[in-house]
Motif scaffolding. Structure first.
Motif, PDB file in Angstrom:
ATOM      1  N   SER A  21       0.840  -1.192   0.000  1.00  0.00           N
ATOM      2  CA  SER A  21       0.000   0.000   0.000  1.00  0.00           C
ATOM      3  C   SER A  21       0.884   1.254   0.000  1.00  0.00           C
ATOM      4  O   SER A  21       2.014   1.223   0.482  1.00  0.00           O
ATOM      5  N   TYR A  22       0.362   2.335  -0.542  1.00  0.00           N
ATOM      6  CA  TYR A  22       1.217   3.511  -0.726  1.00  0.00           C
ATOM      7  C   TYR A  22       0.341   4.754  -0.689  1.00  0.00           C
ATOM      8  O   TYR A  22      -0.702   4.804  -1.328  1.00  0.00           O
ATOM      9  N   ASP A  23       0.755   5.732   0.090  1.00  0.00           N
ATOM     10  CA  ASP A  23       0.035   7.009   0.110  1.00  0.00           C
ATOM     11  C   ASP A  23       0.668   7.954  -0.889  1.00  0.00           C
ATOM     12  O   ASP A  23       1.775   8.455  -0.651  1.00  0.00           O
ATOM     13  N   PHE A  24      -0.029   8.217  -1.981  1.00  0.00           N
ATOM     14  CA  PHE A  24       0.524   9.168  -2.943  1.00  0.00           C
ATOM     15  C   PHE A  24       0.567  10.544  -2.294  1.00  0.00           C
ATOM     16  O   PHE A  24      -0.398  10.988  -1.682  1.00  0.00           O
ATOM     17  N   PRO A  25       1.703  11.232  -2.429  1.00  0.00           N
ATOM     18  CA  PRO A  25       1.862  12.511  -1.719  1.00  0.00           C
ATOM     19  C   PRO A  25       0.965  13.601  -2.310  1.00  0.00           C
ATOM     20  O   PRO A  25       0.518  13.503  -3.457  1.00  0.00           O
TER      21      PRO A  25
END
Lengths: 540, 540
Positions: free
Chosen positions: A157-161
């Motif tokens: 999972s990744y939080d796009f900035p």
């Protein structure tokens, strides 16, 4: 706290409203927007792990789902996507990659031999990532090498900035028909504004080729081409089902139109022409009768509209350039909606009306606006929120094309009609100046194409001792048909000169019958190559 | 050179493509977009001459062509337009004008007596400008006094400046059902983004009430109301014919719909209700069958959809607030398009799907997102490029409603359905908490409205000794019909409680039959006034 118009935000609507709509790549891959987004997160997290955040990442691939992932994941993580024109010659590709100073290259497995040739010349590259339909192991001298699907698999999972909207998202190169290709770059905000301009212009009307979120779009033009890279963001913003055809193959495209219910596509005229002229096109008539096509990049000839109509395809012309993609769209006005088709097509077959927020001027040599008389030609200037602010790292070329008020000088010559539609008559460099008078190659081509045996026509200037320039024509006959120079000239005399539609001095001095047109890397007829071929011809 | 998204740019498209489309004010004035723009220039040049550039200019008028001119000319010249809620009490109007520190006031002639009362209390005002249908000379103690039409007449050509998109364009006040009205302000960019969000959401689909540039819009809601001030900019951006009805009068509106071919309007439910219930509505059935209505500001009851359908009117619900106007729109998804109407209306009659670029969350007391089960209620939070950044000159109230991630806490309570549509169940302050359990006043009103003799219903909380709060209902019977408290209770028992659709403890403790509902200044049912009226009622 100010709102940033970034690419990430085009995903809000489809992920919320249409999470289960599909993105389909041939018969090779299909998944939902929800799954698409998970893959964006995964690949972004892996790209960050290999040091590709904030990097310049070149992409060399056909229109695949992996490329679509790159178009979102790469700019959304704060990196810059370089859409490489894979139809350029290897040394030109090297030029563009050295120009951008690419840090990573994503490349389809079938192009690995090319990559191995390029590698020694692009020392900035710190890693190679391989895409493909079925890539298990890669045998190559390149290193380090990663596999796109492994990056997805190993990602998390990744939080796009939250990015500043003015950060650069995408860079690609003009097709370079005049000298070295120029780097065009777009910020996140410009990409979003392109989606908005194209979206409003194509949907908020009652025109035949109207677009809506209920359409299924196929991405025909390559992603390194203007319309090619805009439509995927636009289709996403509106939550459309998307179909990726890989490389251009008419049979595959026709099957996708039928099997996936494709209703919308854009592209240069030749893409539609090849579909329509496919020997089995008639078999797809049911599917094609729901198909809409926006023709961009080159003025489509009237006959193409007629052929499209016979198959039930709804078609309009539009005008954009690498520097700004969507400028004008030939949507019909309210009062034209109940006209018969013969009358409508006169407008559908123009470059069209400026989209909301797009400012267009057509000016003469002194910078004065020309009258709307459909006769007085001038250069087309543009201001638009979707326009690039200039050529990347090239203030000199930028200053040549942009003036101090922000007007982009397109180099295209056109006229206004009384309804405010543009007709583009020539690229400035294609116009023919005979004895001090202009001849529009586009109009002359249109007359030649009305000959029943002609499939394609291109008119260029050749040197003339007396007139400085004179028009010559290059003609491709229809499959199985033949035509002669004399027949073309006689046809033009009888139907256009003698009827008063065309001045006699517009008659081409020579007509060459050829098997095939030279084309640019994005599928337009390459007039530079034609001029080059006939450069030693000197007419009286 | 960066492109600024300013109000001026919404005019490019109509001026170019539709210069001869009309803007019509009743049967009093009609002109083209071209003439409209000339008048904007003239009035702006005169306003500049009297020192009103960069000023704060209050506008007090019905929806007239002069007000529409003010909505464009004032912000486009770099001034700030204050849309005054003319239905507020005079002392509240004074409060809002002192708050803004208005420099000039544009006021309709019929309100001059009001202006004379206000004048001593608003010392910041440096000039009064009078609009009206036929203003020749003005007799008033106010000074200096100008006449709008004189300013137009005496004005000249004017170059509207290139403004920074973040400059404030418009300020107006929330309707203030809870305490003092709050100043909401929008930058040029936020106005433009509102147009874009509303435009994309309403046009890029195949839904019944779809909007396009071919529509003729009537501006029903007053311009000091959220939807009231957005739609004129939106309609302009798309080049629609616009109809201005002045003040709200159903007979006039029906005639305008018929005579001007009006096909589109938005507004609170009561506006549509009054058109539909007009004694001569049936006579306008042909014209109404082409009419589309977007219902905003209040949840319209199902019966309104049914009545609209009988007249052929296409209707959808939407959700916005003064702070951001367009959040969600009940457009149908592709797979719903061939459903029968009974099934469609379940979705048309919800607040709808978030528009492109609008982010919506529904969160519980701990800030966690509620599941999409159509049951779990939470507060609705919004992020959007069209949202104001806060209340003007009021960091305290701003901090109450915005969190540090930019989420606006609407104070509305809602649920998600499985398709991602919102249903709004209550304003937080309207919800009834009986014995620790929530009762949705909106749902209970819907049940009561199914009674064949009921025209309007409002449910509010009354104090209860045992349960803390209990629901009471206020009911307006249909014209010429009557209904009793017992009949309502029996109807609810038989049709909802005994069929298992409603819990028995939801039954209202009292039902009051009244002739008329109290309304807010923008036409919503005023629940605060109802609660106030029954504040001394104490239930067991």
């Amino acid at each position: 706290m100010r709102y940033n118009l970034t690419i990430k935000k085009t995903l809000f609507f489809p992920l919320h409203a249409f999470p289960n709509k599909e993105i389909v790549y041939r018969d090779i891959n299909r998944y939902t927007y929800r799954r698409f987004y998970e893959r964006l997160q995964r690949v972004a997290s892996s790209l960050e792990n290999i040091g590709a955040r904030g990097a310049k990442i070149a992409f060399i691939d056909w229109n695949t789902h992996q490329y679509l992932e790159g178009m979102f994941a790469i700019p959304m993580m704060g990196s810059i996507l370089h859409c490489v024109n894979l139809r350029l010659a290897p040394e030109e590709i090297v030029y563009t990659m050295r120009y951008v100073e690419d840090d990573f290259v994503v490349i389809r497995d079938e192009f690995l031999p090319l990559a191995e040739k390029l590698a020694p010349h692009v020392p900035s590259v710190k890693g190679w990532i391989v895409t493909g339909d079925d890539v298990d192991k890669v045998e190559t001298s390149l290193k380090p090498v990663y596999i796109w699907e492994d990056l997805v698999k190993e990602g998390s999972s990744y939080d796009f900035p939250e990015l500043d909207e003015h950060e650069t998202a995408v860079v690609y190169f003009t097709s370079g028909t005049t000298g070295l290709p120029k780097a065009v770059h777009f910020s996140h905000r410009q990409v979003v504004m392109q989606c908005i301009i194209n979206g409003l212009a194509l949907s908020a009307n009652e025109s035949p080729a109207r677009m809506s979120s209920a359409d299924t779009i196929m991405h025909i033009p390559p992603f390194f081409h203007g319309m090619g890279w805009t439509f995927p963001y636009l289709a996403t913003m509106l939550g459309m089902k998307q179909v990726l055809p890989g490389r251009y193959e008419p049979q595959v495209m026709l099957d996708l139109i039928k099997n996936e219910g494709v209703t919308f596509a854009g592209g240069v005229p030749v893409f539609l022409k090849m579909l329509i002229e496919h020997p089995e096109a008639e078999k797809y008539k049911d599917a094609l009768s729901k198909f809409k096509f926006v023709c961009d990049g080159e003025h489509p000839q009237r006959v193409l509209f007629e052929r499209a109509k016979q198959l039930g395809i709804k078609m309009i012309e539009a005008f954009g350039m690498s520097e700004g993609v969507g400028f004008t769209f030939a949507v019909l006005k309210d009062h034209m909606l109940d006209w018969d088709w013969e009358r409508q097509v006169e407008y559908l077959n123009k470059a069209g009306l400026p989209a909301p927020f797009v400012e267009v001027r057509i000016v003469d040599d002194e910078g004065k606006e020309v009258p709307r008389d459909f006769q007085t030609m001038g250069e087309i200037l543009i201001r638009s929120p979707g326009l690039t602010e200039g050529y990347w790292k090239n203030p000199e070329k930028t200053a040549e094309s942009w003036d101090e008020e922000g007007w982009f000088h397109t180099g295209d010559l056109g006229v206004w009609d009384e309804e405010g539609y543009i007709l583009i008559l020539d690229r400035a460099k294609d116009v023919i100046k005979s004895g001090g008078e202009w001849i529009s190659s586009v109009r002359l081509e249109g007359y030649i194409l009305e000959h029943p045996a002609v499939s394609e026509a291109a008119v260029v200037a050749a040197r003339s001792e007396k007139w400085s320039e004179r028009p010559i024509a290059v003609v491709v006959p229809k499959p199985g048909m033949s035509v002669t120079e004399k027949e073309i000239i006689d046809f033009l005399m009888k139907n256009f000169v003698e009827t008063g539609k065309m001045a006699k001095w517009w008659l081409p001095d020579r007509v060459f019958i050829v098997d095939e047109m030279p084309r640019t890397t994005v599928g337009k007829i390459n007039k530079r190559a034609i001029r080059e071929k006939y450069k030693d011809l000197v007419l009286p």
